[in-house]
Design a protein around this motif. Structure first.
Motif, PDB file in Angstrom:
ATOM      1  N   LYS A  64       0.840  -1.194   0.000  1.00 21.46           N
ATOM      2  CA  LYS A  64       0.000   0.000   0.000  1.00 21.46           C
ATOM      3  C   LYS A  64       0.873   1.241   0.000  1.00 21.46           C
ATOM      4  O   LYS A  64       2.094   1.177   0.256  1.00 21.46           O
ATOM      5  CB  LYS A  64      -0.949   0.003   1.183  1.00 21.46           C
ATOM      6  N   THR A  65       0.253   2.364  -0.296  1.00 22.46           N
ATOM      7  CA  THR A  65       0.963   3.640  -0.323  1.00 22.46           C
ATOM      8  C   THR A  65       0.782   4.337   1.016  1.00 22.46           C
ATOM      9  O   THR A  65      -0.345   4.623   1.440  1.00 22.46           O
ATOM     10  CB  THR A  65       0.431   4.535  -1.451  1.00 22.46           C
ATOM     11  N   GLY A  92       5.027   6.810   0.405  1.00 24.13           N
ATOM     12  CA  GLY A  92       5.527   5.902  -0.629  1.00 24.13           C
ATOM     13  C   GLY A  92       5.034   4.494  -0.416  1.00 24.13           C
ATOM     14  O   GLY A  92       4.319   4.194   0.543  1.00 24.13           O
ATOM     15  N   ARG A  93       5.436   3.608  -1.316  1.00 24.95           N
ATOM     16  CA  ARG A  93       4.985   2.225  -1.282  1.00 24.95           C
ATOM     17  C   ARG A  93       5.667   1.472  -0.140  1.00 24.95           C
ATOM     18  O   ARG A  93       6.845   1.673   0.160  1.00 24.95           O
ATOM     19  CB  ARG A  93       5.290   1.535  -2.603  1.00 24.95           C
TER      20      ARG A  93
END
Length: 266
Positions: free
Chosen positions: A122-123, A205-206
């Motif tokens: 997920k981000t 971020g990821r």
């Protein structure tokens, strides 16, 4: 009192009382000249209690004889015993922590051939977190992390912000693990932090994420499973890992819910 009764009340062996008599540490109140039977006065239980307490504190019999001869009141002895009690309690805590670590490591080894757990990619949003930083060894985690969060909570208390969700980041270095613990803060607080706190902007971020349920002593197992799943999925860890405590204090650790977040470069 006959020697057997005195030994029972003093919770020592008859043999030990005879030894104390032989070295002059605690002589009977009376020895029958015909039978050799030793008898003790009830008042001597106080002296016996002091001797046993000093033995438990680690003193040798010669030193105990000098201390008893010089006189030691109940208050002094109680203070010495309380100090020794605190030392033993700390030894027990350290031993319990090491035992939990060994048990956790055994479980990790047992799980090495199991199928990796599923992970969620997920981000993560960028976050501003106010907290404190310290460098420590892995063995210091359990006692020091709790102290760090307690200190942050005390420093942030006057701001009135919610402390329900807490965050920690971990970055391995040559000197140990760089640990940062804190709570997300709004911009209104970030601009005027209380002394003793630092502001860290965690980038978005990821990330490969998983959930650990329960005790912190076994969280290393969840991290190993998450890392295996991350690498097996073709993802490359990038940057310090994070833990977000979704459910923690004041609940017991058995009810804690911790999200594990490992930023990745895809």
């Amino acid at each position: 009192m006959l020697i057997g009764d005195f030994a029972r009340l003093g919770q020592v062996s008859v043999r030990m009382l005879r030894h104390y008599d032989a070295i002059g540490l605690l002589t009977p109140a009376r020895v029958d000249p015909w039978t050799g039977y030793r008898t003790y006065a009830p008042e001597q239980l106080g002296a016996l209690n002091r001797i046993v307490a000093l033995r438990d504190l680690g003193f040798g019999l010669d030193a105990i004889g000098e201390i008893v001869a010089g006189g030691i009141d109940a208050g002094q002895l109680q203070a010495m015993l309380r100090l020794r009690q605190a030392q033993i309690e700390e030894d027990v805590r350290v031993a319990s922590t090491r035992l939990a670590a060994v048990e956790s490591r055994l479980r990790m080894i047992e799980k090495e051939k199991t199928v990796p757990v599923d992970l969620v990619l997920k981000t993560l949003p960028a976050q501003r977190v106010a907290g404190i930083r310290a460098t420590m060894t892995h063995e210091e985690f359990v006692p020091r992390i709790g102290e760090m969060f307690g200190r942050v909570a005390d420093l942030l208390a006057p701001t009135g912000i919610s402390l329900e969700t807490s965050v920690a980041t971990y970055d391995e270095g040559e000197a140990g693990v760089d640990v940062f613990t804190g709570h997300p803060v709004p911009d209104s607080v970030a601009g005027a932090l209380p002394d003793g706190l630092v502001l860290v902007d965690l980038p978005g971020g990821r990330a490969a994420c998983g959930v650990h349920l329960g005790e912190m002593a076994s969280i290393g197992e969840s991290w190993q499973e998450l890392y295996r799943a991350t690498l097996d999925g073709g993802h490359t860890p990038a940057g310090p890992c994070r833990e977000v405590y979704l459910r923690s204090h004041p609940h017991p650790q058995s009810d804690w819910v911790t999200e594990l977040q490992q930023p990745v470069a895809d």
